[in-house]
Design a protein around this motif. Sequence first.
Motif, PDB file in Angstrom:
ATOM      1  N   THR A 171       0.827  -1.199   0.000  1.00 54.26           N
ATOM      2  CA  THR A 171       0.000   0.000   0.000  1.00 54.26           C
ATOM      3  C   THR A 171       0.862   1.249   0.000  1.00 54.26           C
ATOM      4  O   THR A 171       0.591   2.208  -0.735  1.00 54.26           O
ATOM      5  CB  THR A 171      -0.941   0.009   1.216  1.00 54.26           C
ATOM      6  N   MET A 172       1.915   1.255   0.789  1.00 52.11           N
ATOM      7  CA  MET A 172       2.802   2.412   0.847  1.00 52.11           C
ATOM      8  C   MET A 172       3.451   2.672  -0.512  1.00 52.11           C
ATOM      9  O   MET A 172       3.519   3.815  -0.972  1.00 52.11           O
ATOM     10  CB  MET A 172       3.870   2.197   1.918  1.00 52.11           C
ATOM     11  N   ARG A 198       1.702   6.131  -7.346  1.00 54.97           N
ATOM     12  CA  ARG A 198       0.576   6.729  -8.062  1.00 54.97           C
ATOM     13  C   ARG A 198       0.406   8.217  -7.777  1.00 54.97           C
ATOM     14  O   ARG A 198      -0.299   8.908  -8.520  1.00 54.97           O
ATOM     15  CB  ARG A 198      -0.714   5.995  -7.700  1.00 54.97           C
ATOM     16  N   GLY A 199       1.008   8.694  -6.701  1.00 49.63           N
ATOM     17  CA  GLY A 199       0.784  10.077  -6.302  1.00 49.63           C
ATOM     18  C   GLY A 199       2.051  10.897  -6.243  1.00 49.63           C
ATOM     19  O   GLY A 199       3.058  10.583  -6.884  1.00 49.63           O
ATOM     20  N   ARG A 200       1.995  11.951  -5.454  1.00 52.82           N
ATOM     21  CA  ARG A 200       3.092  12.906  -5.341  1.00 52.82           C
ATOM     22  C   ARG A 200       3.970  12.668  -4.124  1.00 52.82           C
ATOM     23  O   ARG A 200       4.936  13.402  -3.906  1.00 52.82           O
ATOM     24  CB  ARG A 200       2.513  14.323  -5.232  1.00 52.82           C
ATOM     25  N   ALA A 201       3.635  11.689  -3.309  1.00 55.71           N
ATOM     26  CA  ALA A 201       4.276  11.547  -2.006  1.00 55.71           C
ATOM     27  C   ALA A 201       5.782  11.334  -2.107  1.00 55.71           C
ATOM     28  O   ALA A 201       6.242  10.416  -2.784  1.00 55.71           O
ATOM     29  CB  ALA A 201       3.638  10.400  -1.233  1.00 55.71           C
ATOM     30  N   GLU A 202       6.509  12.183  -1.409  1.00 55.80           N
ATOM     31  CA  GLU A 202       7.942  12.006  -1.241  1.00 55.80           C
ATOM     32  C   GLU A 202       8.232  11.083  -0.068  1.00 55.80           C
ATOM     33  O   GLU A 202       9.267  10.422  -0.022  1.00 55.80           O
ATOM     34  CB  GLU A 202       8.608  13.362  -0.981  1.00 55.80           C
ATOM     35  N   VAL A 203       7.300  11.085   0.889  1.00 53.62           N
ATOM     36  CA  VAL A 203       7.447  10.298   2.105  1.00 53.62           C
ATOM     37  C   VAL A 203       6.101   9.658   2.429  1.00 53.62           C
ATOM     38  O   VAL A 203       5.070  10.324   2.397  1.00 53.62           O
ATOM     39  CB  VAL A 203       7.889  11.172   3.298  1.00 53.62           C
ATOM     40  N   VAL A 204       6.128   8.363   2.748  1.00 49.85           N
ATOM     41  CA  VAL A 204       4.942   7.672   3.248  1.00 49.85           C
ATOM     42  C   VAL A 204       5.321   7.028   4.575  1.00 49.85           C
ATOM     43  O   VAL A 204       6.348   6.349   4.668  1.00 49.85           O
ATOM     44  CB  VAL A 204       4.432   6.595   2.274  1.00 49.85           C
TER      45      VAL A 204
END
Length: 319
Positions: free
Chosen positions: A214-215, A221-227
């Motif tokens: 999931t992480m 799929r997105g913009r996340a630099e950090v999860v």
Amino acid sequence: MRADSETTENASTGDTGHADDIDVLVLGGAGVDTIVYVPELPLPYADSYMIDGGIRARAGQTGDFVALGLAALGLRTHHLDFLGDDPEGDLVRALHRDKDIALTAVPQPAGTKRAVNLVGPDGRRLSLYDNSRGRPDDRFPEDTLRTLAAACRHAHVSITHPCAEALPVLREAGAGISTDLHNWDGENPYHEAFAHEADVVFVSVTALTDPETTMRRIAGRGRAEVVVATAGAKGAYLLTGGELTHVPAAVPPGPVVDSNGAGDAFASAFLFGRLAGETPLRCAEYGALAGAYACTVPSTQSAALSRDALLARAAATGR
């Protein structure tokens, strides 16, 4: 920045009162929880229970607690959400006023958000959310939102309605964005707009069958630099730059009495570190310390780790 009557009462006109120099704009998540300490969870059926610890309502849902944590860490914080003209709304306004947190409250005829939290002896909780305190066509006043977005360095967006509709405005303003998906199952499409638009995504492992998958999907799929996936007493998992790292839980500074607000405290301390230019790992270590502290604070209280205390704990533990 002070929370005052001008800031609250002029929300619908776009006059935010104190809209300059905001470190973190917190969107959504304002409300009141009624705390019930129960003998065990799950609670077996019975006709009635005697609650020795009392049944108490206090201001503080996810946005309130993130704002509280940020302000305690010395960040200039502004909270924007809908509030009703009701006793619950008064409790939320009083919390912000007492903690010196700026608040812009948009009038909500449906009333202030509320929930009932059942808390077991081990600090675990079960939350019952009243989702009737909103309307499908609710939107933040555009002028108010744009003014605050333009003034902030970062926006932390709760997953309460109508925060998803605010994401494009925040992105257009150039603010950094974070969100907490809480106990997302990895499938509910409601959460995807938040997961894919934020630069920093927090999520609990509670409902995830495969947290790492999931992480990585969020990051891919997105913009996340950090999860960050928080896992309670097992610590947290940090995904950044394609690398997954386990962050051990911090030792609580006292007896664990309540897990309410631990995730919000983690997020607040993580953002404190991020805005100070710390590495993602250092930010997560700050989060672990703040989350551990939050578990020692009863739900009926509103308290957060101060900047000096966080840095002192970090130095003492080598984090």
